[in-house]
Design a protein around this motif. Structure first.
Motif, PDB file in Angstrom:
ATOM      1  N   ASP A 174       0.833  -1.206   0.000  1.00 51.93           N
ATOM      2  CA  ASP A 174       0.000   0.000   0.000  1.00 51.93           C
ATOM      3  C   ASP A 174       0.865   1.252   0.000  1.00 51.93           C
ATOM      4  O   ASP A 174       0.497   2.264  -0.591  1.00 51.93           O
ATOM      5  N   LEU A 175       2.009   1.165   0.691  1.00 57.05           N
ATOM      6  CA  LEU A 175       2.863   2.353   0.777  1.00 57.05           C
ATOM      7  C   LEU A 175       3.442   2.686  -0.592  1.00 57.05           C
ATOM      8  O   LEU A 175       3.538   3.846  -0.969  1.00 57.05           O
ATOM      9  N   ALA A 178       0.618   4.292  -2.449  1.00 62.32           N
ATOM     10  CA  ALA A 178       0.400   5.669  -1.990  1.00 62.32           C
ATOM     11  C   ALA A 178       1.478   6.574  -2.578  1.00 62.32           C
ATOM     12  O   ALA A 178       1.196   7.689  -3.030  1.00 62.32           O
ATOM     13  N   LEU A 197      12.445   2.759   5.569  1.00 61.31           N
ATOM     14  CA  LEU A 197      11.722   1.784   6.377  1.00 61.31           C
ATOM     15  C   LEU A 197      12.499   0.486   6.508  1.00 61.31           C
ATOM     16  O   LEU A 197      12.183  -0.353   7.344  1.00 61.31           O
ATOM     17  N   GLY A 275       9.623  -2.542  14.516  1.00 67.60           N
ATOM     18  CA  GLY A 275       8.379  -1.780  14.402  1.00 67.60           C
ATOM     19  C   GLY A 275       8.486  -0.473  13.647  1.00 67.60           C
ATOM     20  O   GLY A 275       7.731   0.449  13.902  1.00 67.60           O
ATOM     21  N   LEU A 276       9.428  -0.384  12.705  1.00 69.00           N
ATOM     22  CA  LEU A 276       9.543   0.864  11.947  1.00 69.00           C
ATOM     23  C   LEU A 276       8.293   1.131  11.118  1.00 69.00           C
ATOM     24  O   LEU A 276       7.912   2.265  10.890  1.00 69.00           O
ATOM     25  N   ALA A 278       5.315   0.314  11.887  1.00 70.19           N
ATOM     26  CA  ALA A 278       4.092   0.346  12.690  1.00 70.19           C
ATOM     27  C   ALA A 278       3.343   1.645  12.454  1.00 70.19           C
ATOM     28  O   ALA A 278       3.950   2.702  12.324  1.00 70.19           O
ATOM     29  N   GLY A 279       2.027   1.537  12.418  1.00 72.87           N
ATOM     30  CA  GLY A 279       1.215   2.748  12.360  1.00 72.87           C
ATOM     31  C   GLY A 279       0.908   3.234  10.969  1.00 72.87           C
ATOM     32  O   GLY A 279       0.041   4.070  10.782  1.00 72.87           O
ATOM     33  N   GLY A 280       1.624   2.735   9.989  1.00 77.29           N
ATOM     34  CA  GLY A 280       1.378   3.220   8.633  1.00 77.29           C
ATOM     35  C   GLY A 280       0.104   2.664   8.061  1.00 77.29           C
ATOM     36  O   GLY A 280      -0.699   3.371   7.480  1.00 77.29           O
ATOM     37  N   THR A 281      -0.057   1.367   8.263  1.00 75.68           N
ATOM     38  CA  THR A 281      -1.250   0.738   7.724  1.00 75.68           C
ATOM     39  C   THR A 281      -1.908  -0.046   8.831  1.00 75.68           C
ATOM     40  O   THR A 281      -1.282  -0.359   9.839  1.00 75.68           O
ATOM     41  N   LYS A 282      -3.142  -0.341   8.627  1.00 81.55           N
ATOM     42  CA  LYS A 282      -3.845  -1.118   9.629  1.00 81.55           C
ATOM     43  C   LYS A 282      -4.442  -2.350   8.957  1.00 81.55           C
ATOM     44  O   LYS A 282      -4.963  -2.254   7.872  1.00 81.55           O
TER      45      LYS A 282
END
Ligand SMILES: Nc1ncnc2c1ncn2[C@@H]1O[C@H](COP(=O)(O)OP(=O)(O)OP(=O)(O)O)[C@@H](O)[C@H]1O
Ligand SMILES: [Mg+2]
Lengths: 283, 365
Positions: A174-175, A178, A197, A275-276, A278-282
């Motif tokens: 996804d990144l 995007a 990342l 965890g770099l 983490a938080g970008g996608t769910k």
């Protein structure tokens, strides 16, 4: 008498003692050879080989002065640094780009390439030395640092490519998408999104490629002919002639060799954070 | 200044699959319109959206944004912004950097970027979080950052793929209205994907219903509700769902248990089979006391009393529906008890008639 229930982070005293004793023992066993070499390196020459076993005996820095000023050690050291740094930079550049291509794109021959990368890692160096030597010879690269950089890259790049590809695979696609919508082409996506990342993976790659070149002996002895161009691994061999090993030079040299590798490791491990992404996608 | 979008027989066949994920989609999104793509899971909503974004190849057909044929343009050349279901925020950048990233790549000046990001942050209540990394945000805040990243771009088209599905029910409702209001204010053409028909009905100017990669109907929400083009749309739109069932036809009337429900003459004329699919929404049922020739008996299984309205769930006697239970909306506070037997008739002008062979709606007037 009622006892307070034990919290989930607490241990009984006995368990704690046993655990720490085990860990300390294991640490001591692992560190002992290094420590022994270090202690030997600060003993006078005659004390190193005496049959009496002592930990510290007239500590002195004479061995270090000797190895640094009376031998070719500094030249070899510099050669090794140059070879290792070039191997690291070139190896990382190649394996990161190759790993990204393998992780993100479909192209003809992709499977074949992966197999080649896997299989080349399975050949022992001893078998490869002769063919690589003849290739280097026909390229007029014998007795150059370039020959070593190339040879070390053949060892490091396939492994690092596999490893980095695995790491890139964990970064959500996804990144990339995007980034594509934000106006980045594949190269910019790689540079601005994927590489930052992949820091932990790159750190391990950096350390691995550096070490591949840093301690290597077999290729160095085979490809380098002149004394001035030797790298450390090969050069130190000269301190160990068959009948008269110069333990004073060898131990001091060994301690000095560890320093750059430790330095590279120190910088690499700071990037080994989890965890770099983490938080970008769910989900 | 807003731009229309046209899908012109756009088809996507995934490699290795024989059936198209999106089959010859003809759809026009009007300039400035909020169009919702809705349908059950796997019907090709995301694929359609990703074709428009340029993330998925178009196997055949064309896609146009305004005057431009973008069918084979790269995503970055299409001037669209997308909100992903997963949000796809850059984890290594702060909220502010995430929102300004596309502008930075486009080479805007620092001052311009800061101005636009601050504006968007103000609109989305994100000002306190501009320096945080995405992992230090709640799900709802991340969703707003994803929105912010799209709006600072001021693109020609917004694409959103189920942007609310990771939020809890309450936040979903409030964010729903916020997004719709924001879109109306910005006036940017928007294609919004959801599988939730309530979202579709409440947010869209028009709603496009997809099934198995085939467009079923595009219409304004109420038109979709009142005049579904086929039995699938009829059953998909509306909550509780429309009651649908296949019944025998005798002398121009459908046989529902003991009842004979007269069918519109136009419908029977168009009918080629001796059966018909009838659809009637819960509120199209009227409770009748005693006997009526077009009233059928229902045994009440569950009564849902919601205060302002009430629903009865029951089984139809002597006939069966697609769903095991019939749903009827009844007057609240006087609901027949569970286990009782009541009679309903379908309000004649609220009845939907579909062909059993094709599922297409038959003319009722
Ligand atoms: N990369 C792919 N390769 C092959 N088939 C795919 C791929 N992606 C999707 N499909 C198939 O295409 C069809 C449509 O998928 P799509 O993701 O568009 O569905 P959707 O309507 O977005 O569903 P959902 O509501 O579950 O997200 C599905 O049958 C799916 O299995
Ligand atoms: Mg989807």
């Amino acid at each position: 008498m009622s006892r307070r229930p034990r919290g989930r982070d607490e241990r009984s005293l006995g368990a704690s003692v046993a655990l720490h004793a085990t860990l300390l023992t294991a640490t001591a066993i692992a560190l002992f050879p290094v420590l022994w070499v270090f202690l030997a390196s600060i003993k006078p020459q005659n004390a190193i080989q005496s049959s009496k076993v002592t930990l510290i005996d007239h500590p002195t820095l004479e061995n270090y002065r000797h190895v640094l000023f009376d031998t070719s050690f500094p030249t070899w050291f510099l050669n090794s640094v140059v070879v290792a740094v070039f191997t690291m930079v070139i190896g990382m550049a190649m394996s990161a780009t190759a790993g990204y291509a393998l992780s993100r794109f479909n192209f003809p021959g992709k499977r074949g390439l992966m197999w080649v990368f896997l299989i080349t890692q399975m050949f022992p160096v001893a078998i490869l030395i002769v063919p690589i030597y003849s290739i280097m010879a026909s390229l007029n690269l014998i007795d150059t640092k370039a020959s070593l950089v190339i040879a070390y890259c053949t060892v490091a790049v396939p492994f690092c490519t596999w490893m980095l590809r695995g790491y890139f695979d964990t970064i959500p696609r996804d990144l990339d998408e995007a980034a594509a919508l934000d106006g980045l082409g594949p190269f910019k996506t790689f540079w601005y999104v994927i590489l930052p990342l992949a820091r932990p993976g790159l750190a391990v790659t950096a350390f691995y490629t550096f070490l591949t070149a840093w301690g290597e002996v077999a290729y160095a002895i085979a490809f380098i002919l002149s004394d001035k161009k030797l790298t450390l691994g090969a050069g130190l061999q000269q301190f160990v002639p068959q009948f008269n090993p110069q333990w004073d030079l060898l131990t001091a040299g060994a301690v000095l060799i560890m320093l750059p590798a430790s330095l590279v490791f120190y910088f690499a491990q700071r990037h080994l954070v989890a965890g770099l992404t983490a938080g970008g996608t769910k989900g | 200044m807003s731009t229309p979008v046209v899908f012109d027989a756009a088809t996507r066949v995934y490699p290795g699959s024989t059936t198209p994920a999106v089959d010859s989609l003809d759809l026009e999104v009007r300039a400035g319109e909020f169009l919702v793509l809705v349908g059950p899971s796997g019907c090709g909503k995301s694929t359609s959206l990703r074709m428009l974004a340029g993330l998925e190849d178009v196997t055949s057909g064309a896609i146009r944004i305004g005057e431009r044929d973008v069918t084979h343009l790269r995503p970055k050349d299409r001037d669209i912004a997308m909100v992903f279901q997963s949000y796809a925020l850059y984890p290594h950048l702060t909220v502010g950097e995430n929102m300004g990233f596309a502008l930075k790549i486009a080479g805007l000046s620092k001052a311009e970027i800061t101005a636009r990001v601050t504006d968007a942050a103000k609109v989305l209540d994100l000002e306190p979080y501009l320096d945080r990394k995405p992992k230090a945000l709640s799900g709802g805040q991340r969703q707003r950052v994803a929105m912010g990243r799209a709006i600072v771009r001021e693109p020609q088209v917004f694409l959103m793929d189920e942007p609310l599905s990771n939020l809890d029910a309450k936040l979903r409702v409030s964010t729903r209205t916020q997004i719709a209001a924001l879109q109306r204010r910005l006036g940017i053409t928007t294609v919004y994907v959801t599988h939730d028909q309530v979202e579709a009905m409440t947010m869209g100017d028009r709603v496009a219903v997809l099934k198995d990669g085939i467009l079923q109907q595009v219409a304004a929400p109420l038109e979709l509700y009142d005049k579904p083009a086929n039995a699938f749309v009829a059953g998909f739109i509306g909550s509780p769902a429309m009651n649908l069932g296949t019944f025998r036809v005798e002398d121009g009337a459908a046989v529902i248990g003991e009842a004979r429900v007269p069918l519109p003459r136009t419908a029977t004329a168009a009918l080629t089979e001796s059966e018909v699919v009838l659809g009637f929404r819960p509120e199209a049922l009227e409770m009748v006391a005693g006997y009526a020739p077009d009233a059928f008996a229902v045994e009440v299984l569950v009564a849902e009393e919601l205060g302002s309205e009430a629903f009865l769930y029951g089984t139809l006697e002597g006939a069966s529906l697609r769903d095991p239970q019939l749903v009827a909306k009844v007057a609240p506070r006087s609901v027949p008890p569970k286990g009782s037997r009541v009679h309903f008739r379908i309000l004649p002008d609220r009845m939907h008639v579909f062909s059993p062979a094709t599922g297409e709606a038959l003319p009722t007037a």
